[in-house]
Motif scaffolding. Structure first.
Motif, PDB file in Angstrom:
ATOM      1  N   ARG A  17       1.002  -1.233  -0.027  1.00 42.95           N
ATOM      2  CA  ARG A  17       0.016  -0.147  -0.072  1.00 42.95           C
ATOM      3  C   ARG A  17       0.871   1.139   0.054  1.00 42.95           C
ATOM      4  NH1 ARG A  17      -2.418  -1.037   4.909  1.00 42.95           N
ATOM      5  NH2 ARG A  17      -1.937   1.008   5.451  1.00 42.95           N
ATOM      6  N   GLY A  21       1.014   3.957  -3.092  1.00 49.35           N
ATOM      7  CA  GLY A  21       0.580   5.295  -2.672  1.00 49.35           C
ATOM      8  C   GLY A  21       1.546   6.409  -2.948  1.00 49.35           C
ATOM      9  N   ALA A  60      -4.014   7.600  -4.035  1.00 47.44           N
ATOM     10  CA  ALA A  60      -2.850   7.450  -3.273  1.00 47.44           C
ATOM     11  C   ALA A  60      -2.821   7.720  -1.536  1.00 47.44           C
ATOM     12  CB  ALA A  60      -1.841   8.398  -3.846  1.00 47.44           C
ATOM     13  N   LEU A  63      -4.755   4.922   0.104  1.00 42.25           N
ATOM     14  CA  LEU A  63      -3.961   3.605   0.130  1.00 42.25           C
ATOM     15  C   LEU A  63      -2.843   3.648   1.125  1.00 42.25           C
ATOM     16  CD1 LEU A  63      -2.920   2.319  -3.424  1.00 42.25           C
ATOM     17  CD2 LEU A  63      -4.653   1.603  -1.809  1.00 42.25           C
TER      18      LEU A  63
END
Length: 129
Positions: A17, A21, A60, A63
């Motif tokens: 993530r 991101g 982004a 995330l």
């Protein structure tokens, strides 16, 4: 003894993530800061580039926080599918090389993994939902 996936999978999803991101964040912000220039370079309208920049930036941030992760991954995956389409069909780019779509393909795969796997234990999704 615990199976390895139970111990480490949360950290792996966190790492994925954060990586995805932090790749998308400057790209989205760049589109929002220079909408006209990006629109001219891409052959798109300024409104379309601004929308794309918003989706990339918001996705982004979501995330990174692990909030609405699967929705963010779905939207960013669609962005990458569109980027791959444009690079192959419209701009005739090869997989690797100048302007290639290998990074887009990797990001598509990462977003599919996050969509299917969820945020993991180190995420706001776990607290909120």
């Amino acid at each position: 003894m615990f199976p390895t996936f139970l111990v480490w999978s949360g950290w792996g999803l966190l790492a994925l993530r954060l990586a995805v991101g932090f790749v998308f964040l400057p790209h989205g912000l760049g589109k929002l800061k220079n909408t006209k220039g990006m629109a001219q370079a891409m052959g798109w309208s300024a409104a379309a580039v601004a929308f794309l920049g918003f989706v990339e930036t918001a996705g982004a941030i979501l995330l990174i926080l692990g909030l609405l992760t699967q929705l963010a991954a779905l939207l960013l995956g669609l962005v990458m599918a569109g980027a791959i389409y444009y690079k192959i069909v419209k701009w005739h780019k090869k997989f690797t090389g100048d302007g290639g779509w290998e990074l887009d393909f990797a990001l598509l795969g990462a977003n599919i993994a996050l969509f299917l796997g969820g945020a993991g234990v180190w995420a706001l999704d776990r607290i909120v939902f």
